[in-house]
Design a protein around this motif. Structure first.
Motif, mmCIF file in Angstrom:
data_model
loop_
_atom_site.group_PDB
_atom_site.id
_atom_site.type_symbol
_atom_site.label_atom_id
_atom_site.label_comp_id
_atom_site.label_asym_id
_atom_site.label_seq_id
_atom_site.Cartn_x
_atom_site.Cartn_y
_atom_site.Cartn_z
ATOM 1 N N LEU A 23 44.266 14.728 6.037
ATOM 2 C CA LEU A 23 45.310 15.646 5.581
ATOM 3 C C LEU A 23 44.934 16.245 4.229
ATOM 4 O O LEU A 23 45.081 17.462 4.006
ATOM 5 C CB LEU A 23 46.646 14.910 5.492
ATOM 6 C CG LEU A 23 47.830 15.745 4.982
ATOM 7 C CD1 LEU A 23 48.071 16.946 5.891
ATOM 8 C CD2 LEU A 23 49.089 14.885 4.882
ATOM 9 N N GLY A 24 44.446 15.407 3.329
ATOM 10 C CA GLY A 24 44.021 15.910 2.025
ATOM 11 C C GLY A 24 42.834 16.846 2.137
ATOM 12 O O GLY A 24 42.775 17.876 1.451
ATOM 13 N N LEU A 25 41.894 16.503 3.003
ATOM 14 C CA LEU A 25 40.723 17.361 3.176
ATOM 15 C C LEU A 25 41.118 18.708 3.776
ATOM 16 O O LEU A 25 40.530 19.744 3.440
ATOM 17 C CB LEU A 25 39.692 16.666 4.074
ATOM 18 C CG LEU A 25 39.062 15.385 3.500
ATOM 19 C CD1 LEU A 25 38.108 14.770 4.516
ATOM 20 C CD2 LEU A 25 38.339 15.661 2.179
ATOM 21 N N GLU A 62 45.020 16.998 -6.531
ATOM 22 C CA GLU A 62 46.140 17.260 -5.629
ATOM 23 C C GLU A 62 45.881 16.768 -4.211
ATOM 24 O O GLU A 62 46.796 16.260 -3.549
ATOM 25 C CB GLU A 62 46.421 18.765 -5.589
ATOM 26 C CG GLU A 62 47.081 19.300 -6.848
ATOM 27 C CD GLU A 62 47.317 20.788 -6.782
ATOM 28 O OE1 GLU A 62 48.505 21.199 -6.778
ATOM 29 O OE2 GLU A 62 46.342 21.545 -6.724
ATOM 30 N N CYS A 63 44.651 16.911 -3.730
ATOM 31 C CA CYS A 63 44.375 16.668 -2.306
ATOM 32 C C CYS A 63 43.846 15.267 -2.004
ATOM 33 O O CYS A 63 44.350 14.588 -1.096
ATOM 34 C CB CYS A 63 43.381 17.708 -1.797
ATOM 35 S SG CYS A 63 43.997 19.400 -1.915
ATOM 36 N N ALA A 78 51.320 9.979 -8.977
ATOM 37 C CA ALA A 78 50.903 10.265 -10.352
ATOM 38 C C ALA A 78 49.726 11.232 -10.384
ATOM 39 O O ALA A 78 49.722 12.199 -11.164
ATOM 40 C CB ALA A 78 50.552 8.955 -11.064
ATOM 41 N N LEU A 79 48.724 11.003 -9.551
ATOM 42 C CA LEU A 79 47.540 11.869 -9.554
ATOM 43 C C LEU A 79 47.870 13.259 -9.021
ATOM 44 O O LEU A 79 47.417 14.277 -9.582
ATOM 45 C CB LEU A 79 46.436 11.221 -8.714
ATOM 46 C CG LEU A 79 45.864 9.911 -9.258
ATOM 47 C CD1 LEU A 79 44.835 9.335 -8.297
ATOM 48 C CD2 LEU A 79 45.236 10.117 -10.637
ATOM 49 N N VAL A 80 48.635 13.317 -7.941
ATOM 50 C CA VAL A 80 48.993 14.615 -7.375
ATOM 51 C C VAL A 80 49.845 15.412 -8.369
ATOM 52 O O VAL A 80 49.683 16.633 -8.504
ATOM 53 C CB VAL A 80 49.725 14.435 -6.033
ATOM 54 C CG1 VAL A 80 50.287 15.767 -5.540
ATOM 55 C CG2 VAL A 80 48.791 13.860 -4.989
ATOM 56 N N SER A 81 50.757 14.730 -9.072
ATOM 57 C CA SER A 81 51.592 15.413 -10.061
ATOM 58 C C SER A 81 50.741 15.977 -11.185
ATOM 59 O O SER A 81 50.987 17.108 -11.664
ATOM 60 C CB SER A 81 52.637 14.442 -10.625
ATOM 61 O OG SER A 81 53.497 13.979 -9.602
ATOM 62 N N ALA A 96 46.917 23.854 -2.234
ATOM 63 C CA ALA A 96 46.919 22.408 -2.487
ATOM 64 C C ALA A 96 48.205 21.944 -3.154
ATOM 65 O O ALA A 96 48.518 20.750 -3.136
ATOM 66 C CB ALA A 96 45.716 22.034 -3.345
ATOM 67 N N GLY A 97 48.974 22.888 -3.743
ATOM 68 C CA GLY A 97 50.247 22.497 -4.348
ATOM 69 C C GLY A 97 51.218 21.904 -3.353
ATOM 70 O O GLY A 97 52.165 21.204 -3.722
ATOM 71 N N THR A 98 50.991 22.167 -2.062
ATOM 72 C CA THR A 98 51.834 21.576 -1.008
ATOM 73 C C THR A 98 51.716 20.051 -0.994
ATOM 74 O O THR A 98 52.579 19.368 -0.430
ATOM 75 C CB THR A 98 51.419 22.140 0.363
ATOM 76 O OG1 THR A 98 51.356 23.564 0.281
ATOM 77 C CG2 THR A 98 52.399 21.747 1.453
#
Length: 404
Positions: A23-25, A62-63, A78-81, A96-98
């Protein structure tokens, strides 16, 4: 060729981080598509700028942490934020903000400890980000826009919390079903053990006590000891059948003595009304005078009613043998088209081993209570109580045709 079911099983056996990484990729790859550039989440009305070296860092933050969104949800959030903050402050506005609402959903669903603290920290961190974006913006974004965006984030967290609540409720439901199933199975086995052990052991005890007074009559002594031996073999066969029920892989359910698992010479896996005559003969050998009357013919469609009727007679004769030894006992069984009726009566005139009047054939009531439940499950009627002449009568009406 691999079937879809095998492929699904292989996929679910993989580590959860491996399953979450695609999903991240996917989001990371989508962010580099020219058609999607600048089409992501935009907060603060900053102008969109092209990707640079810092953009790669923001996209990675983000991803890639989505791979641990279920294993370490707080770390993922925390990392995505942090990546989302860089994305918005720099004006990349990438797809990637999604990942931020996805991380919030995962945290709400999978974070087990310090949930309230995590929500408060995230909410507090949003305030300086909103202030910084407001100051860097061109003035097109009002305070209302920042306030409106926050409920969207709260909604994502709430969706995860709802999923978590459903998962917990489902797990609790499965636990209760499993516990109720185990309890019902233990109760069923306890009833079977009560029926088997109480009847056979009672008969053996009575026969053994009678043998003490037959030393002067070798022929009768031999008959009594043979009856004890036969009763013991029946008990072993019935107990072996119960053990087979607990361990279906053990044996084929038939005893090695040729009696079958019911101990009645029928070869059936469970006793039935066809073995009532053997049951009555065994009780007679123990010294109990029994009159047996059977009307009608047992049908193949009787189902569970057949076994329940057998158990009613077995329990009633056991109680008569224990508590009204020597009393005249009558057994009447009638097979109808839609039901089986059973009546077992003891006149209460017998004597126990000490020569005193026997106790009530009702016994402790545990076996009768079990019979009442069995009959009720099939929609029948059961009664047990003292007769006007001082005896004890057990009656049961059992609807036939229920599946075994």
């Amino acid at each position: 060729m691999i079937s879809p079911r095998q492929l699904s099983g292989w996929w679910h056996r993989l580590d959860v981080r491996v399953r979450d990484l695609p999903l991240g990729l996917l989001l990371l790859a989508g962010s580099f598509l020219p058609a999607l550039h600048g089409k992501g989440t935009e907060v603060g009305n900053l102008p969109t700028r092209p990707f640079d070296a810092l953009a790669l860092l923001a996209l990675g933050l983000e991803c890639l942490p989505l791979a641990v969104r279920r294993r370490w949800p707080a770390v993922c959030l925390a990392l995505v934020s942090a990546g989302f903050a860089v994305d918005q402050l720099r004006g990349y506005h990438s797809v990637a903000g999604t990942a931020l609402p996805l991380a919030l959903i995962s945290t709400g669903a999978h974070l087990e400890r310090h949930r309230r603290a995590a929500a408060l920290v995230f909410s507090a961190a949003y305030v300086p980000l909103a202030v910084a974006l407001y100051r860097l913006g061109s003035g097109g974004e009002t305070v209302t826009g920042f306030v409106t965006f926050y409920p969207v984030l709260v909604l994502a967290w709430g969706a995860g919390a709802w999923l978590r609540a459903n998962r917990i409720a489902e797990a609790e439901h499965r636990r209760r079903v499993a516990e109720d199933t185990r309890t019902a199975e233990r109760t069923r086995i306890a009833r079977e053990l009560h029926d088997v052990v109480t009847h056979h052991v009672t008969a053996m005890v009575v026969q053994a006590e009678a043998a003490r007074y037959l030393t002067a009559a070798p022929e009768r002594l031999d008959q009594t000891l043979t009856a004890v031996s036969d009763t013991g073999r029946r008990a072993i066969a019935d107990l072996r059948h119960l053990l087979d029920l607990l361990n279906p892989d053990h044996g084929d359910g038939r005893g090695t003595d040729g009696l079958g698992t019911d101990g009645l010479g029928t070869g059936a896996r469970t006793p039935h009304t066809g073995g009532l005559l053997t049951l009555v003969e065994q009780t007679r050998q123990a010294g109990q005078p029994v009159e047996f009357t059977e009307e009608g013919t047992p049908t193949q469609s009787a189902g569970s009613a057949d076994l329940v009727a057998y158990r009613v007679v077995q329990e009633a004769l056991t109680n008569a043998l224990k508590y009204a030894r020597g009393s005249r006992t009558s057994v009447r069984v009638r097979h109808g088209g839609k039901e089986i009726t059973v009546e077992v009566g003891t006149d209460g005139s017998g004597k126990d081993g000490s020569g005193s009047a026997a106790a009530s054939p009702g016994g402790s009531g545990r076996g009768l209570a079990g019979l009442r439940e069995r009959v009720a499950v099939l929609g029948g009627e059961f009664s047990a109580g003292h007769a006007p002449d001082g005896g004890f009568v057990v009656r049961a009406r059992i609807p036939a045709g229920n599946p075994t």
